[in-house]
Design a protein around this motif. Structure first.
Motif, short mmCIF file in Angstrom:
data_model
loop_
_atom_site.label_atom_id
_atom_site.label_comp_id
_atom_site.label_asym_id
_atom_site.label_seq_id
_atom_site.Cartn_x
_atom_site.Cartn_y
_atom_site.Cartn_z
N GLY A 1 33.03 8.32 16.91
CA GLY A 1 33.63 8.05 15.61
C GLY A 1 32.64 7.83 14.49
N ILE A 2 31.34 7.95 14.76
CA ILE A 2 30.33 7.71 13.74
C ILE A 2 29.70 9.03 13.34
CG2 ILE A 2 28.17 6.50 13.22
CD1 ILE A 2 30.65 4.67 13.68
N ASP A 3 29.86 9.39 12.07
CA ASP A 3 29.28 10.67 11.62
C ASP A 3 28.01 10.47 10.80
OD1 ASP A 3 30.71 9.54 9.52
OD2 ASP A 3 31.43 11.46 8.76
N LEU A 4 27.93 9.38 10.04
CA LEU A 4 26.77 9.11 9.20
C LEU A 4 26.35 7.65 9.37
CD1 LEU A 4 27.89 10.79 5.85
CD2 LEU A 4 26.24 11.70 7.49
N ILE A 5 25.04 7.40 9.29
CA ILE A 5 24.53 6.03 9.34
C ILE A 5 23.53 5.82 8.21
CG2 ILE A 5 24.87 5.75 11.83
CD1 ILE A 5 21.80 6.24 12.14
N PRO A 6 23.41 4.57 7.75
CA PRO A 6 22.37 4.28 6.76
C PRO A 6 21.03 4.12 7.48
CG PRO A 6 23.59 2.30 7.25
CD PRO A 6 24.24 3.40 8.04
N VAL A 7 19.99 4.63 6.86
CA VAL A 7 18.63 4.46 7.38
C VAL A 7 17.73 4.00 6.24
CG1 VAL A 7 18.85 6.15 9.25
CG2 VAL A 7 18.02 6.90 7.02
N VAL A 8 16.70 3.24 6.59
CA VAL A 8 15.70 2.80 5.62
C VAL A 8 14.53 3.77 5.73
CG1 VAL A 8 14.15 0.94 4.93
CG2 VAL A 8 16.44 0.41 5.79
N VAL A 9 14.21 4.44 4.63
CA VAL A 9 13.17 5.46 4.63
C VAL A 9 11.89 4.86 4.03
CG1 VAL A 9 12.52 7.78 3.89
CG2 VAL A 9 14.93 7.23 4.30
N VAL A 10 10.83 4.83 4.86
CA VAL A 10 9.54 4.32 4.41
C VAL A 10 8.53 5.46 4.35
CG1 VAL A 10 9.97 2.01 5.35
CG2 VAL A 10 8.80 3.71 6.75
N ASP A 11 7.43 5.20 3.68
CA ASP A 11 6.36 6.18 3.54
C ASP A 11 5.41 6.05 4.73
OD1 ASP A 11 4.56 8.06 2.63
OD2 ASP A 11 3.68 6.75 1.11
N ALA A 12 5.52 6.97 5.69
CA ALA A 12 4.65 6.97 6.87
C ALA A 12 4.64 8.37 7.46
CB ALA A 12 5.13 5.95 7.90
N ALA A 13 4.07 9.31 6.71
CA ALA A 13 4.09 10.71 7.12
C ALA A 13 3.24 10.98 8.36
CB ALA A 13 3.64 11.60 5.97
N ALA A 14 2.13 10.27 8.51
CA ALA A 14 1.23 10.51 9.64
C ALA A 14 1.72 9.75 10.88
CB ALA A 14 -0.19 10.06 9.30
N GLN A 15 1.54 10.36 12.04
CA GLN A 15 1.98 9.73 13.28
C GLN A 15 1.32 8.38 13.49
OE1 GLN A 15 2.07 12.14 16.80
NE2 GLN A 15 2.39 10.39 18.12
N VAL B 1 12.94 4.78 9.26
CA VAL B 1 12.55 6.17 9.47
C VAL B 1 11.52 6.60 8.42
CG1 VAL B 1 14.81 6.74 10.47
CG2 VAL B 1 14.41 7.12 8.04
N ALA B 2 10.87 7.72 8.69
CA ALA B 2 9.91 8.29 7.73
C ALA B 2 10.04 9.81 7.73
CB ALA B 2 8.49 7.88 8.09
N TRP B 3 9.85 10.39 6.56
CA TRP B 3 9.86 11.85 6.46
C TRP B 3 8.59 12.41 7.10
CZ3 TRP B 3 13.84 14.76 5.73
CH2 TRP B 3 14.89 14.31 4.96
N THR B 4 8.77 13.44 7.90
CA THR B 4 7.66 14.21 8.46
C THR B 4 7.91 15.66 8.09
OG1 THR B 4 8.72 14.73 10.56
CG2 THR B 4 7.56 12.60 10.42
N GLU B 5 6.99 16.53 8.45
CA GLU B 5 7.22 17.96 8.15
C GLU B 5 8.39 18.52 8.95
OE1 GLU B 5 3.79 19.82 11.04
OE2 GLU B 5 3.24 19.21 9.02
N THR C 1 0.82 -1.22 0.00
CA THR C 1 0.00 0.00 0.00
C THR C 1 0.85 1.26 0.00
OG1 THR C 1 -0.12 -0.05 2.41
CG2 THR C 1 -1.90 -1.15 1.20
N THR C 2 2.17 1.08 0.08
CA THR C 2 3.08 2.22 0.07
C THR C 2 4.22 1.93 -0.92
OG1 THR C 2 4.41 1.31 1.87
CG2 THR C 2 2.60 2.80 2.49
N PRO C 3 4.94 2.95 -1.33
CA PRO C 3 6.07 2.73 -2.23
C PRO C 3 7.18 1.93 -1.54
CG PRO C 3 5.53 5.08 -2.06
CD PRO C 3 4.71 4.36 -1.04
N LYS C 4 8.07 1.35 -2.34
CA LYS C 4 9.22 0.65 -1.79
C LYS C 4 10.05 1.63 -0.97
CE LYS C 4 9.76 -2.68 -5.53
NZ LYS C 4 10.61 -3.15 -6.62
N PRO C 5 10.69 1.13 0.10
CA PRO C 5 11.54 2.02 0.89
C PRO C 5 12.82 2.36 0.15
CG PRO C 5 11.66 -0.22 1.74
CD PRO C 5 10.62 -0.22 0.65
N GLY C 6 13.47 3.40 0.62
CA GLY C 6 14.78 3.79 0.10
C GLY C 6 15.79 3.72 1.23
#
Length: 147
Positions: A93-107, A69-73, A20-25
């Motif tokens: 020593g960790i500056d960046l991490i990979p995250v899986v972004v899914v479509d879930a804008a609403a709480q 994770v999901a994008w919110t406003e 029901t949602t797009p593939k994650p990135g």
């Protein structure tokens, strides 16, 4: 070591659900830029700080669980693997991490996803852990010559 390709299983009477949602990135982000919204994640107690300490002390990219994770406003909000994200933010020593972004804008969508991640899982039994523990060289109850 023998390896087998992943194989589809014949599951009688199963009707596959339609996405029901797009593939994650996957993206890389500073862990301190991630957001945790009250009410969607567990509060940090002394008991929940223990795994964060272990992750920081034993940092290993091969064991790192990418946060979902999901994008919110307001930015990228953590749905699952809050402890991994906090450990990464804590590790100097960790500056960046990979995250899986899914479509879930609403709480409500993020909360439902959190429940799904944490309720719909299969616990690994002690028997299932035995062979990999020995292969890793970890000494268990006097068995093996490992670490």
């Amino acid at each position: 070591m023998n390896r087998c390709r992943m194989a589809a299983q014949a599951l009688a009477e199963i009707h596959p659900g339609q996405p029901t949602t797009p593939k994650p990135g996957v993206t890389w982000i500073k862990p301190t830029d991630l957001l945790v919204k009250a009410g969607c994640q567990r509060d940090l107690s002394e008991a929940s700080l223990r795994p964060i300490r272990r992750i920081v002390e034993r940092w290993d990219w091969r064991r790192f669980k990418r946060p979902i994770v999901a994008w919110t406003e307001d930015g990228l909000a953590v749905i699952d693997s809050q402890h991994s994200a906090i450990a990464a933010a804590t590790h100097p020593g960790i500056d960046l991490i990979p995250v899986v972004v899914v479509d879930a804008a609403a709480q409500v969508e993020r909360a439902q996803a959190f429940v799904g991640h944490n309720r719909d899982r299969i616990a690994v039994t002690a028997i299932q852990m035995h062979v990999p523990t020995l292969a890793a060289g970890i000494r268990v109850a006097g068995v093996g010559e490992g670490v």
